[in-house]
Design an enzyme around this catalytic site. Structure first.
Site, short mmCIF file in Angstrom:
data_model
loop_
_atom_site.label_atom_id
_atom_site.label_comp_id
_atom_site.label_asym_id
_atom_site.label_seq_id
_atom_site.Cartn_x
_atom_site.Cartn_y
_atom_site.Cartn_z
N GLU A 104 0.85 -1.15 0.11
CA GLU A 104 0.09 -0.12 -0.14
C GLU A 104 0.66 1.35 -0.04
OE1 GLU A 104 -3.28 1.73 3.13
OE2 GLU A 104 -3.30 -0.29 2.74
N ASP A 106 0.16 5.30 0.54
CA ASP A 106 -0.88 6.14 1.02
C ASP A 106 -0.53 7.74 1.06
OD1 ASP A 106 -2.15 3.83 2.05
OD2 ASP A 106 -1.56 3.94 3.93
N GLU A 108 -2.99 10.47 3.09
CA GLU A 108 -4.14 10.72 4.01
C GLU A 108 -4.13 12.20 4.32
OE1 GLU A 108 -5.60 6.65 5.86
OE2 GLU A 108 -3.85 7.60 6.99
#
Length: 283
Positions: A104, A106, A108
């Site tokens: 993953e 990311d 955010e």
């Protein structure tokens, strides 16, 4: 080797800068490239597939994911984040595979009280393990206009960019035993959700539901797929992505806007930092 873009296969061999790759660039359409996966009518697509919005209210957030999976490439998306009092909300935009050993990458965006800056939280998971957080303030208001958030994913590194300015480089450190995401294709995901148990000041500031619905907007999705050519040697994949200007910009961001780096958290790692935290001679 080819790459399908809206039903057409594209074969483009680019020159000196990325000579180790077949590159196909596809401008996105949200109807064609993404599925709304949750949130019912809180996720909407407008303008013939050129604009998408996600909303959050007290009942539910919303999200979408790409129809395709990608293995290496550059992913660009323009976002305009939740305006006003966004405390407690998280807008997530990331690449991910599936399963317990998933990879993953990311972005955010952690909301905040009106007038206080958003926090951009980044992380990299390899074989199901994350805990590689770096956090930044942005040098602009991400709620006033659209800004471009990009991920460059190659076998030798991952680069996070904001408006084409690099903010983070995660280098392949398999030589010192650190797994690197390079075998699992990933889809693109995004969601807007309530995380007021941790998102703003460690959960001290809660979501103000009188300000709901909270809405974020997306446009100008673009993907450039990289594929190694069989005729070129493995060493051509090791070309450093950042030129001198890019390295200066990276250092500028990390000096003035980085607010957390797991690679310098002595309380968290009293016995020594993770192996990938060794400074790079390229940065």
């Amino acid at each position: 080797m080819g790459f399908s873009c809206n039903g057409f296969s594209m074969f483009v061999l680019v020159g000196i800068v990325v000579s180790s790759f077949l590159v196909a660039t596809c401008a996105g359409n949200f109807y064609q490239d993404f599925d709304i996966t949750w949130g019912d009518n809180r996720a909407k697509i407008f303008k013939a597939g050129q604009l998408l919005s996600l909303s959050l209210d007290r009942v539910s957030g919303s999200g979408f994911q790409s129809k395709k999976e990608y293995l290496f490439g550059r992913i660009d998306m323009q976002l305009k984040l939740v305006a006003g009092n966004s405390a407690g909300t998280v807008t997530a935009y990331y690449l991910s595979s599936q399963g317990l050993t998933h990879d993953e990458i990311d972005f955010e965006f952690l909301g905040n009280l009106s007038g206080d800056p958003y926090i951009l939280h980044t992380n990299v998971f390899t074989q199901g393990k994350g805990n590689r957080e770096q956090q930044f303030y942005l040098w602009f208001d991400p709620t006033r206009n659209f800004h471009t958030y990009s991920i460059i994913w190659k076998p030798q590194h991952i680069i996070f960019l904001v408006d084409n300015t690099p903010i983070r480089v995660f280098k392949n450190a398999e030589s010192v035993g650190v797994p690197f995401p390079k075998t699992q294709p990933m889809k693109i995901y995004s969601s807007l959700w309530n995380a007021d148990d941790w998102a703003t000041r460690g959960g001290l500031v809660k979501t103000d539901w009188t300000k709901a619905p909270f809405t974020a907007y997306y446009r100008n999705f673009n993907v450039t797929a990289f594929t190694s050519t069989n005729s070129l040697s493995d060493s051509t994949w090791q070309t450093n992505e950042l030129d001198a200007h890019g390295r200066r910009r990276l250092r500028w961001v990390q000096k003035y806007f980085m607010i957390y780096n797991y690679c310098s958290d002595l309380k968290r790692f009293p016995g020594g930092f993770p192996a990938e935290c060794k400074p790079s001679r390229f940065l």
